[in-house]
Motif scaffolding. Structure first.
Motif, PDB file in Angstrom:
ATOM      1  N   CYS A  11       2.268   2.469   1.924  1.00 49.21           N
ATOM      2  CA  CYS A  11       1.220   3.305   2.509  1.00 49.21           C
ATOM      3  C   CYS A  11       0.927   2.848   3.936  1.00 49.21           C
ATOM      4  CB  CYS A  11      -0.035   3.218   1.650  1.00 49.21           C
ATOM      5  SG  CYS A  11      -1.476   3.995   2.397  1.00 49.21           S
ATOM      6  N   CYS A  14      -2.990   1.382   3.864  1.00 46.50           N
ATOM      7  CA  CYS A  14      -3.430   0.168   3.154  1.00 46.50           C
ATOM      8  C   CYS A  14      -2.273  -0.706   2.672  1.00 46.50           C
ATOM      9  CB  CYS A  14      -4.324   0.559   1.974  1.00 46.50           C
ATOM     10  SG  CYS A  14      -3.419   1.178   0.539  1.00 46.50           S
ATOM     11  N   CYS A  52      -1.049   7.784  -2.002  1.00 48.67           N
ATOM     12  CA  CYS A  52      -1.245   6.380  -2.338  1.00 48.67           C
ATOM     13  C   CYS A  52      -2.355   6.249  -3.385  1.00 48.67           C
ATOM     14  CB  CYS A  52      -1.611   5.613  -1.069  1.00 48.67           C
ATOM     15  SG  CYS A  52      -2.143   3.920  -1.372  1.00 48.67           S
ATOM     16  N   CYS A  55      -5.607   4.159  -1.929  1.00 51.57           N
ATOM     17  CA  CYS A  55      -6.563   4.624  -0.902  1.00 51.57           C
ATOM     18  C   CYS A  55      -6.646   6.144  -0.776  1.00 51.57           C
ATOM     19  CB  CYS A  55      -6.243   3.995   0.453  1.00 51.57           C
ATOM     20  SG  CYS A  55      -4.853   4.726   1.325  1.00 51.57           S
TER      21      CYS A  55
HETATM   22 ZN   LIG Z   1      -3.042   3.482   0.773  1.00 49.67          ZN
END
Ligand SMILES: [Zn+2]
Length: 306
Positions: A11, A14, A52, A55
Motif C-alpha cells: 500500500c 501505509c 488495502c 487503511c
Molecule cells: Zn494501506
C-alpha cells in the motif's frame, strides 16, 4: 505486444500488504496509435484496482512498465480553442472558491504566497490573484502552462513536484484534482511540504474513492449500457478514503489536518443535475460524520507544516 506491467505489492499510504481487488481498470489507448504506438499497445488489457485492508486506500495492483507511461498519457496535443475554453469554463468555480475560503481562514492576511500545483489553464491562479493572493503555478503541460502564464501575468513554472524546487517559499500550496493522478502519492506530499514556509498550509482536493465507486455502480444499474470507467488507463491511480488521506498527510509531517467534503464540479448540464449536486454537497458539509459516507463525493483536506 505491450511493454508489460510492474507489480505493486505494498500500500502506497501505509505499506500494508493485504490488498484485495475492488475493480478492474481497462485500457483503451487506440487514440494514440499514430502519436505513440507503444502506448497504444496497452489497448484491450486490464489491471485490478486493489484495496488495502489496513487503511482503506485503493491503488493499481500493477503499473505499466512502459517508461514514462503517465507523461506519455498526458501528452495531449490540445487545440488553442480547447485551452482557452478550459480557462474560461466556470465548472470548477465552486471548488476554487471553497479552497480559497479554507486557506483564507487558516492564514493571517500578510501570508498570501500561493503555488497551484497542476495549474492547467490558469483559472484558479486568476481567481486567487483577484482575491489578493500572490499566486503562481506549476504545470507539466507546456501548452496549458504557457497559456496560464500569459493570461494571468503570473509565474507558471514548467515541470512537476519532483523537478521543481522552492525551498520554503510559499504560504499555501494547492493540489486540486491532481493527487489522484500520480503514483506513490506520499512522495508528492512530502515533496510539497518542502515548498511551504513554516506555518504554511497544503490544500488537497481528491475524489472520495468509495463514494465514487458506489456512484459508478448505481450509474451502471440505472443505465444498463454504462460501464464504470473511473480508473481506465489508470487516469486515477489513487483512490483515497478520508482516513487514508489523513494518514498519508500525517505520515508526511503535516499537522492540524482537517478533511471535509469537497465542493462538486458544475458541468454545464441541463435539468436538475446541478441542483442535485448542490444538495448532496450541502448535506455532506452539514451532517456530522457525513464526510465518511457516500454523500461526500469529493474530499478536501488541509494540513499545516510546523
Ligand atoms: Zn494501506
Amino acid at each position: 505486444m505491450n511493454a508489460g506491467f510492474t507489480p505493486v505489492t505494498r500500500c502506497w499510504v501505509c505499506d500494508g500488504d493485504r490488498l484485495t481487488r475492488v475493480h478492474d481498470a481497462a485500457f483503451d489507448l487506440h487514440e494514440y496509435a499514430t502519436q505513440d504506438p507503444p502506448l497504444a499497445e496497452y489497448t484491450g488489457v486490464s489491471v485490478p484496482i486493489v484495496r488495502c485492508a489496513a487503511c482503506g486506500f485503493a491503488q493499481p495492483s500493477a503499473l505499466p512498465a512502459l517508461p514514462r507511461y503517465f507523461d506519455r498519457l498526458y501528452d495531449q496535443r490540445w487545440s488553442d480553442e480547447w485551452v482557452r475554453a478550459e480557462h474560461d469554463g466556470t465548472y470548477k468555480d465552486d471548488v476554487f472558491a471553497a479552497v480559497l475560503s479554507g486557506l483564507h481562514a487558516r492564514l493571517p492576511p500578510g501570508r498570501r504566497r500561493l503555488l497551484d500545483v497542476g495549474a492547467h489553464a490558469g483559472r484558479f491562479i486568476a481567481t486567487a490573484r483577484r482575491a489578493g493572493w500572490d499566486g503562481e503555478g506549476l504545470e507539466l503541460n507546456p501548452k496549458t502552462g504557457a497559456y496560464a502564464a500569459a493570461v494571468t501575468g503570473a509565474p507558471v513554472h514548467h515541470g512537476n513536484v519532483h523537478t521543481f524546487d522552492a525551498d520554503a517559499r510559499y504560504d499555501a500550496v494547492t493540489l486540486t484534482d491532481v493527487l489522484e493522478h500520480i503514483p506513490e502519492p506520499r512522495l508528492v506530499l512530502g515533496r510539497v511540504r518542502r515548498f511551504l514556509a513554516p506555518g504554511g498550509w497544503i490544500a488537497v482536493k481528491v475524489p472520495n474513492g468509495p463514494a465514487q465507486r458506489l456512484k459508478e455502480r448505481i450509474r451502471a444499474v440505472v443505465r444498463p449500457r454504462y460501464r464504470p470507467t473511473l480508473a481506465d488507463n489508470l487516469v486515477h491511480v489513487n483512490h483515497f478514503t478520508p482516513a487514508s488521506l489523513e494518514r498519508a498527510l500525517t505520515r508526511e509531517g503535516f499537522r492540524d489536518i482537517a478533511i471535509v467534503a469537497g465542493a462538486p464540479e458544475m458541468p454545464n448540464e441541463k435539468g436538475y443535475g446541478r441542483l442535485l449536486r448542490r444538495i448532496v454537497f450541502a448535506s455532506a458539509r452539514t451532517f456530522p460524520g457525513a464526510v465518511h459516507t457516500p454523500l461526500a463525493l469529493n474530499l478536501q483536506a488541509y494540513g499545516r507544516r510546523d
